[in-house]
Design a protein around this motif. Structure first.
Motif, PDB file in Angstrom:
ATOM      1  N   ARG A 178      35.817  36.181  34.561  1.00  0.00           N
ATOM      2  CA  ARG A 178      37.265  36.568  34.660  1.00  0.00           C
ATOM      3  C   ARG A 178      37.671  34.653  35.930  1.00  0.00           C
ATOM      4  O   ARG A 178      36.935  34.520  36.105  1.00  0.00           O
ATOM      5  CB  ARG A 178      37.171  38.105  35.276  1.00  0.00           C
ATOM      6  N   LEU A 179      38.794  34.996  35.813  1.00  0.00           N
ATOM      7  CA  LEU A 179      40.219  34.653  36.647  1.00  0.00           C
ATOM      8  C   LEU A 179      40.586  35.646  37.674  1.00  0.00           C
ATOM      9  O   LEU A 179      41.130  36.126  37.297  1.00  0.00           O
ATOM     10  CB  LEU A 179      40.993  33.604  35.669  1.00  0.00           C
ATOM     11  N   TYR A 180      40.178  35.181  38.479  1.00  0.00           N
ATOM     12  CA  TYR A 180      41.080  35.475  39.895  1.00  0.00           C
ATOM     13  C   TYR A 180      42.230  33.786  40.434  1.00  0.00           C
ATOM     14  O   TYR A 180      41.678  33.167  40.641  1.00  0.00           O
ATOM     15  CB  TYR A 180      39.735  35.653  41.127  1.00  0.00           C
ATOM     16  N   ARG A 181      42.196  34.828  41.671  1.00  0.00           N
ATOM     17  CA  ARG A 181      43.409  34.540  42.879  1.00  0.00           C
ATOM     18  C   ARG A 181      43.097  34.866  44.220  1.00  0.00           C
ATOM     19  O   ARG A 181      42.867  35.501  43.912  1.00  0.00           O
ATOM     20  CB  ARG A 181      45.143  35.037  41.751  1.00  0.00           C
ATOM     21  N   PHE A 182      42.934  34.295  45.107  1.00  0.00           N
ATOM     22  CA  PHE A 182      42.521  34.059  46.529  1.00  0.00           C
ATOM     23  C   PHE A 182      43.890  34.220  46.917  1.00  0.00           C
ATOM     24  O   PHE A 182      44.483  32.989  47.563  1.00  0.00           O
ATOM     25  CB  PHE A 182      41.803  33.960  46.811  1.00  0.00           C
ATOM     26  N   ASP A 189      46.837  35.899  50.515  1.00  0.00           N
ATOM     27  CA  ASP A 189      46.902  37.285  51.681  1.00  0.00           C
ATOM     28  C   ASP A 189      46.624  38.291  51.163  1.00  0.00           C
ATOM     29  O   ASP A 189      46.106  38.865  52.350  1.00  0.00           O
ATOM     30  CB  ASP A 189      48.492  37.308  51.971  1.00  0.00           C
ATOM     31  N   ALA A 190      46.691  38.488  49.982  1.00  0.00           N
ATOM     32  CA  ALA A 190      46.494  39.548  49.669  1.00  0.00           C
ATOM     33  C   ALA A 190      44.955  40.138  49.543  1.00  0.00           C
ATOM     34  O   ALA A 190      44.646  41.142  49.194  1.00  0.00           O
ATOM     35  CB  ALA A 190      46.893  40.417  48.537  1.00  0.00           C
ATOM     36  N   GLY A 191      43.816  38.666  49.093  1.00  0.00           N
ATOM     37  CA  GLY A 191      42.478  38.711  49.113  1.00  0.00           C
ATOM     38  C   GLY A 191      41.937  38.501  47.811  1.00  0.00           C
ATOM     39  O   GLY A 191      42.819  37.701  46.738  1.00  0.00           O
ATOM     40  N   ILE A 192      41.365  38.740  47.179  1.00  0.00           N
ATOM     41  CA  ILE A 192      40.986  38.523  45.396  1.00  0.00           C
ATOM     42  C   ILE A 192      41.754  39.459  44.747  1.00  0.00           C
ATOM     43  O   ILE A 192      41.384  40.467  44.816  1.00  0.00           O
ATOM     44  CB  ILE A 192      39.196  38.386  45.413  1.00  0.00           C
ATOM     45  N   ILE A 193      42.201  38.690  43.384  1.00  0.00           N
ATOM     46  CA  ILE A 193      43.011  39.411  42.418  1.00  0.00           C
ATOM     47  C   ILE A 193      42.854  39.333  41.470  1.00  0.00           C
ATOM     48  O   ILE A 193      42.398  37.444  40.715  1.00  0.00           O
ATOM     49  CB  ILE A 193      44.666  39.076  42.901  1.00  0.00           C
ATOM     50  N   ASP A 194      42.144  39.750  40.246  1.00  0.00           N
ATOM     51  CA  ASP A 194      41.833  39.659  39.084  1.00  0.00           C
ATOM     52  C   ASP A 194      42.950  39.450  38.271  1.00  0.00           C
ATOM     53  O   ASP A 194      44.180  40.266  38.309  1.00  0.00           O
ATOM     54  CB  ASP A 194      41.353  40.829  38.468  1.00  0.00           C
ATOM     55  N   SER A 195      42.976  38.042  37.643  1.00  0.00           N
ATOM     56  CA  SER A 195      44.543  37.766  37.091  1.00  0.00           C
ATOM     57  C   SER A 195      44.375  38.403  35.498  1.00  0.00           C
ATOM     58  O   SER A 195      46.250  38.743  35.494  1.00  0.00           O
ATOM     59  CB  SER A 195      44.336  36.339  36.423  1.00  0.00           C
ATOM     60  N   GLY A 196      43.503  39.535  35.240  1.00  0.00           N
ATOM     61  CA  GLY A 196      44.107  40.290  34.287  1.00  0.00           C
ATOM     62  C   GLY A 196      43.685  38.975  33.020  1.00  0.00           C
ATOM     63  O   GLY A 196      43.718  40.104  31.494  1.00  0.00           O
ATOM     64  N   LEU A 197      43.608  38.122  33.245  1.00  0.00           N
ATOM     65  CA  LEU A 197      43.506  37.814  31.544  1.00  0.00           C
ATOM     66  C   LEU A 197      42.232  38.348  30.944  1.00  0.00           C
ATOM     67  O   LEU A 197      40.626  38.734  31.612  1.00  0.00           O
ATOM     68  CB  LEU A 197      43.297  36.510  31.119  1.00  0.00           C
ATOM     69  N   PRO A 198      42.422  38.084  29.855  1.00  0.00           N
ATOM     70  CA  PRO A 198      41.220  38.507  28.732  1.00  0.00           C
ATOM     71  C   PRO A 198      39.784  37.821  29.301  1.00  0.00           C
ATOM     72  O   PRO A 198      39.390  36.695  29.608  1.00  0.00           O
ATOM     73  CB  PRO A 198      40.925  38.281  27.864  1.00  0.00           C
ATOM     74  N   PRO A 199      38.431  37.901  29.330  1.00  0.00           N
ATOM     75  CA  PRO A 199      36.938  37.835  29.894  1.00  0.00           C
ATOM     76  C   PRO A 199      36.747  36.721  28.908  1.00  0.00           C
ATOM     77  O   PRO A 199      37.544  37.685  27.899  1.00  0.00           O
ATOM     78  CB  PRO A 199      36.298  39.078  30.204  1.00  0.00           C
ATOM     79  N   VAL A 200      35.222  35.817  29.328  1.00  0.00           N
ATOM     80  CA  VAL A 200      34.571  34.848  28.483  1.00  0.00           C
ATOM     81  C   VAL A 200      34.427  34.356  29.032  1.00  0.00           C
ATOM     82  O   VAL A 200      33.837  34.895  29.662  1.00  0.00           O
ATOM     83  CB  VAL A 200      36.187  33.567  27.970  1.00  0.00           C
ATOM     84  N   VAL A 201      33.431  33.931  28.210  1.00  0.00           N
ATOM     85  CA  VAL A 201      31.973  33.144  28.548  1.00  0.00           C
ATOM     86  C   VAL A 201      31.664  32.262  29.655  1.00  0.00           C
ATOM     87  O   VAL A 201      31.121  32.574  31.267  1.00  0.00           O
ATOM     88  CB  VAL A 201      31.053  33.073  27.372  1.00  0.00           C
ATOM     89  N   ILE A 202      32.646  31.124  29.224  1.00  0.00           N
ATOM     90  CA  ILE A 202      32.805  30.704  30.195  1.00  0.00           C
ATOM     91  C   ILE A 202      34.065  29.893  30.352  1.00  0.00           C
ATOM     92  O   ILE A 202      34.831  29.336  29.395  1.00  0.00           O
ATOM     93  CB  ILE A 202      31.970  28.809  29.820  1.00  0.00           C
ATOM     94  N   THR A 203      34.312  30.346  31.465  1.00  0.00           N
ATOM     95  CA  THR A 203      36.032  29.780  32.531  1.00  0.00           C
ATOM     96  C   THR A 203      35.938  28.279  32.893  1.00  0.00           C
ATOM     97  O   THR A 203      34.862  27.802  33.549  1.00  0.00           O
ATOM     98  CB  THR A 203      36.527  31.288  32.781  1.00  0.00           C
ATOM     99  N   ASN A 204      36.916  27.353  33.003  1.00  0.00           N
ATOM    100  CA  ASN A 204      37.201  26.450  33.329  1.00  0.00           C
ATOM    101  C   ASN A 204      38.385  26.424  33.575  1.00  0.00           C
ATOM    102  O   ASN A 204      39.569  26.861  33.011  1.00  0.00           O
ATOM    103  CB  ASN A 204      36.430  24.982  32.467  1.00  0.00           C
TER     104      ASN A 204
END
Length: 293
Positions: A128-132, A134-149
Motif C-alpha cells: 500500500r501507499l502511505y502519507r506521513f 502531522d496527522a500521522g500515517i495515512i493510507d492513500s487509498g490507492l489499490p494495493p499491489v504486490v510491489i509498490t514503487n
C-alpha cells in the motif's frame, strides 16, 4: 533532452541497490542496499563511500528538517543520526503484516513523506501507499499491489506517479493540497519483455524517468505518457535514479545483482554498482521531510 557520459562511479556490488536521494545540504548521495541491510553515503567530490549497517532490510533514507534522516525499514519508520551513525525506531507501519516491508519513498513540497510497502515474498497484493505528516500515517487509498514503487510528483505537485512493478504500469493520480489522492489512471505500460518499471523520478520539464529491472536501462516519458528517450546500461537491473550535483544535472542510478545467476554476474561485473550520467534538463530537489517540532 540529451543524456550522455554514462559511467560507473562507485563499486558497491549491491544485492538490491535502491533509494538514491541527493542531499543538497551535505552535497552527497544517500542510497541503500535493501537485501544487504546497508545505508550508503557517496561523496562525488572525493569518491568516498561511507556505509552503515541497518537493523533490518532498508528501503530508503531521506533527509529531514531536523538534520536527521528518516528511513523506511522492514517494520516501519526509523530515525538515523548522520553524526552518530545510529538508528532508532520512530513509528511502526503495518504491524499486522509481518511479511511486508517498506520499499520506496519521496517527499512533496509541503514536507510530507510518501512511501509504499510491499510483500517481501513478491507474491501477495499487500503493498500500500502511505502519507506521513502531522496527522500521522495515512493510507492513500490507492489499490494495493504486490510491489509498490515511487511515488514521485509532477513539478506543480498536483500529479502523483505510482508504480505497480509486477503489473508493469506507472499510474498517475491527482493530488489535492491537503494530500487527498484521487482516482489513478494508467500513465505508461511496459511490456515485461522490456523489463519491469522500478523507481520513478521527475525532471524540471515534468518528464517521468523510471528504472527498468531486467530491462538494461532507464526510460524517460513525456508528461503525456509518450516514451521519448531510453538510456542503455551495461547491467540488466537498473532500479532508480536521482538527480544530483550543484545544478541537479548529474543523474545517479542504483543497480542490483538480485536474481542474476553466476553466468549473468560474470557477464555483468558492474551489476550492483552506482552509475552516473549527465543530462541537460535538471531534476527537482527533494524537499526535506517536515518533522521538527
Amino acid at each position: 533532452m540529451v543524456a550522455r557520459d554514462l559511467r560507473p562511479v562507485c563499486a558497491v556490488g549491491a544485492t538490491l541497490g535502491e533509494g538514491p536521494v541527493w542531499d543538497v545540504a551535505r552535497g552527497a548521495l544517500w542510497f541503500v542496499d535493501i537485501k544487504g541491510r546497508r545505508l550508503h553515503r557517496f561523496d562525488p567530490v572525493t569518491g568516498a563511500l561511507a556505509s552503515q549497517d541497518a537493523p533490518a532490510e532498508i528501503g530508503w533514507a531521506l533527509p529531514a528538517d531536523d538534520g536527521t534522516l528518516l528511513a523506511g525499514l522492514q517494520d516501519g519508520l526509523w530515525r538515523f543520526d548522520p553524526g552518530g551513525g545510529g538508528f532508532a525506531p520512530f513509528l511502526a507501519v503495518e504491524p499486522d503484516r509481518p511479511g511486508n516491508r517498506l520499499n520506496d519513498a519521496t517527499v512533496d513540497a509541503a514536507g510530507r513523506l510518501w512511501f509504499g510497502s510491499m510483500d517481501n515474498g513478491e507474491a501477495e497484493a499487500s503493498g500500500r501507499l502511505y502519507r506521513f505528516d502531522d496527522a500521522g500515517i495515512i493510507d492513500s487509498g490507492l489499490p494495493p499491489v504486490v510491489i509498490t514503487n515511487g511515488p514521485a510528483f509532477s513539478p506543480d505537485g498536483r500529479t502523483l506517479y505510482h508504480t505497480d512493478t509486477l503489473g508493469g504500469v506507472v499510474h498517475a493520480a491527482p493530488v489535492s493540497e491537503d494530500g487527498t489522492v484521487g482516482a489513478p489512471r494508467p500513465f505508461a505500460r511496459i511490456d515485461p519483455a522490456d523489463g519491469y518499471p522500478d523507481g520513478p523520478a521527475v525532471d524540471a520539464e515534468g518528464c517521468v524517468w523510471t528504472g527498468l529491472f531486467g530491462g538494461w536501462g532507464v526510460r524517460r516519458y513525456a508528461p503525456t505518457g509518450e516514451l521519448i528517450e531510453t538510456m542503455r546500461f551495461p547491467v540488466a537491473n537498473v532500479t532508480k535514479i536521482a538527480f544530483g550535483g550543484p545544478d541537479l544535472t548529474t543523474v545517479y542510478a542504483t543497480t542490483a545483482r538480485k536474481g542474476l545467476d553466476a553466468a549473468a554476474l560474470a557477464a555483468q561485473p558492474l551489476a550492483g554498482d552506482l552509475f552516473a550520467f549527465t543530462v541537460d534538463v535538471p531534476g527537482l530537489a527533494t524537499p526535506l521531510i517536515r518533522i521538527a517540532a
